[in-house]
Motif scaffolding. Structure first.
Motif, PDB file in Angstrom:
ATOM      1  N   PRO A  27       0.798  -1.228   0.000  1.00 29.09           N
ATOM      2  CA  PRO A  27       0.000   0.000   0.000  1.00 29.09           C
ATOM      3  C   PRO A  27       0.830   1.278   0.000  1.00 29.09           C
ATOM      4  O   PRO A  27       0.296   2.355  -0.266  1.00 29.09           O
ATOM      5  CB  PRO A  27      -0.821  -0.119   1.290  1.00 29.09           C
ATOM      6  CG  PRO A  27      -0.063  -1.078   2.155  1.00 29.09           C
ATOM      7  CD  PRO A  27       0.591  -2.031   1.213  1.00 29.09           C
ATOM      8  N   ASP A  28       2.129   1.155   0.296  1.00 33.02           N
ATOM      9  CA  ASP A  28       2.987   2.337   0.294  1.00 33.02           C
ATOM     10  C   ASP A  28       3.500   2.690  -1.097  1.00 33.02           C
ATOM     11  O   ASP A  28       4.237   3.655  -1.269  1.00 33.02           O
ATOM     12  CB  ASP A  28       4.179   2.137   1.232  1.00 33.02           C
ATOM     13  CG  ASP A  28       5.101   1.006   0.786  1.00 33.02           C
ATOM     14  OD1 ASP A  28       4.594   0.048   0.169  1.00 33.02           O
ATOM     15  OD2 ASP A  28       6.311   1.085   1.055  1.00 33.02           O
ATOM     16  N   ALA A  29       3.103   1.921  -2.102  1.00 34.04           N
ATOM     17  CA  ALA A  29       3.538   2.186  -3.479  1.00 34.04           C
ATOM     18  C   ALA A  29       2.321   2.500  -4.343  1.00 34.04           C
ATOM     19  O   ALA A  29       1.248   1.922  -4.161  1.00 34.04           O
ATOM     20  CB  ALA A  29       4.269   0.980  -4.051  1.00 34.04           C
ATOM     21  N   GLY A  30       2.498   3.399  -5.287  1.00 34.11           N
ATOM     22  CA  GLY A  30       1.430   3.704  -6.217  1.00 34.11           C
ATOM     23  C   GLY A  30       1.462   2.761  -7.403  1.00 34.11           C
ATOM     24  O   GLY A  30       2.487   2.117  -7.687  1.00 34.11           O
ATOM     25  N   ALA A  31       0.347   2.670  -8.119  1.00 38.51           N
ATOM     26  CA  ALA A  31       0.278   1.796  -9.284  1.00 38.51           C
ATOM     27  C   ALA A  31       1.289   2.208 -10.342  1.00 38.51           C
ATOM     28  O   ALA A  31       1.851   1.351 -11.035  1.00 38.51           O
ATOM     29  CB  ALA A  31      -1.138   1.795  -9.859  1.00 38.51           C
TER      30      ALA A  31
END
Length: 418
Positions: free
Chosen positions: A254-258
């Motif tokens: 969840p700490d990374a964007g798509a």
């Protein structure tokens, strides 16, 4: 070189003498797990697919929870040894990490957690600790206080048990939803963690955890490809990659964007070891094996190099260091897990719902009929339980011990099925 494992690391909850000379305490731990019935039962528990459900013409044989554990142990043993860990400690932890998982894997885990709400819930890692320290009948403590002759499970050393605990805290102490200690087992867990920094995993547990991530992200992808759930060609479609990146972000990072994950995805697919197709021929099977070995090497070497850059060449054990995994490799690992989740777990939700329903119904039927219908060990736990929560826990322990096939069969018998 001085052995970094101290006398407290070698201690067992119930003191005992070695049965023969020439084996280290940690070699004995590894042998106990390898010879346990709980480990053998993983041979018929779900990894990607429920054992026995794969196509008859699949000569590759999909992995089970047992073969996953064995592969995790091989990866962990080598990675741990590269840092100077006792390889038997890391291997024992890797062999043990899924030993408490119930029928139908994480899907069954979710169902049992709902059923077990009145006795503290269910969590596969907490159940693993319970199997190792209570349910697997290898050792009993002496009569009298403080242990009163009760089972102490495999009675492993403190260091091996500590290494097997991914989340050494209870549900109330978790701020991530991940936990690994039931209230019933708090006393034993406190003994394991005596002197340990609060909330911190020992180095061997971190090696085990990363080895597990590496093994199942890579091998679940391989199995999903072999089983026909994934087509390499679809991964070339930018829209497919976008959807996978969104799945991976929501489930694993969840700490990374798509956008960041899509960038890592494109770079990974551009690597020369990444095949462009799979058709079941010997050549494509060899290319697939080259992919898995290349990915495992990539993930393990990245962690080894980054950790050594931070700590130098000294021996790293217990609480002397933190395992460092570079962000690119963590994201790549999450992407691989995201591919399998997107094409296998999410797209097979109808089957998964039926499995959860079966577990829920089975729990209700077994609780209503208990102690009849329980195996002798669990029947005794039910009869001697002090309250309803203890009786429910005995039934939950029984169901968690079942294989996929035995859960289905008991459900069939109890519902009067043919």
């Amino acid at each position: 070189m001085t052995d970094p494992y101290t006398r407290p690391d070698l201690a067992r909850y119930a003191p005992e003498d070695a049965k023969r000379r020439g084996r280290s305490a940690f070699e004995r731990d590894r042998a106990r797990v390898l010879h346990s019935a709980a480990l053998r039962r993983l041979a018929t528990k779900t990894q990607v697919a429920s054992p026995g459900t794969e196509p008859e013409d699949n000569v590759q044989s999909l992995r089970t929870r047992l073969t996953h554990s064995l592969e995790c142990a091989q990866i962990g043993r080598e990675l741990g040894r590269s840092f100077g860990c006792d390889p038997d400690v890391v291997e024992t932890a890797c062999l043990s990490h899924d030993i408490g998982h119930p029928p139908f894997g994480h899907n069954g885990e979710a169902a049992l957690d709902a059923v077990a709400a009145a006795c503290g819930g269910f969590e596969g890692n907490a159940q693993s600790l319970r199997v190792l320290t209570r349910l697997e009948p290898k050792s009993f403590a002496p009569e009298g206080p403080p242990l009163h002759g009760r089972s102490v499970g495999l009675n492993l050393t403190r260091a091996s048990l500590d290494a097997s605990m991914k989340y050494p805290w209870n549900r109330d102490a978790s701020d991530t939803g991940k936990w690994g200690v039931y209230p019933d087992d708090a006393e034993y867990a406190a003994w394991v963690r005596e002197g340990a920094p609060a909330g911190r995993l020992c180095f061997e547990a971190q090696v085990m955890d990363w080895s597990d991530d590496v093994a199942y992200s890579v091998h679940d992808l391989e199995d999903a490809l072999v089983a026909g759930h994934i087509d390499f060609a679809r991964l070339a479609d930018p829209e497919e990659r976008r959807q996978i990146a969104v799945t991976a972000t929501g489930l694993y990072c969840p700490d990374a964007g798509a956008d960041e994950l899509e960038e890592r995805f494109a770079e990974l697919l551009a690597e020369p070891f990444w095949p462009d197709h799979y058709d079941g021929t010997a050549r494509s099977l060899a290319a697939l094996k080259n992919l898995t070995s290349s990915l495992i090497g990539r993930f393990c070497l990245a962690a080894e190099d980054a950790t050594r850059d931070a700590y130098g060449d000294r021996r790293l054990t217990r609480y002397a260091a933190e395992l460092i995994v570079p962000r690119p490799q963590r994201l790549e690992c999450a992407l691989l897990k995201g591919i399998t989740a997107h094409y296998v777990w999410i797209s097979h939700e109808e089957l998964r719902a039926r499995q959860r329903e079966l577990i829920t119904e089975l729990a209700g039927l077994m609780l209503a009929g208990a102690p009849l219908g329980l195996d002798p060990a669990f029947r005794a736990d039910f009869v001697h339980a002090a309250d309803d929560a203890g009786r429910l826990r005995a039934v939950i322990d029984q169901i968690a011990s079942l294989t996929d096939a035995s859960a289905v069969e008991r459900h069939r018998i109890l519902t009067g099925g043919v």
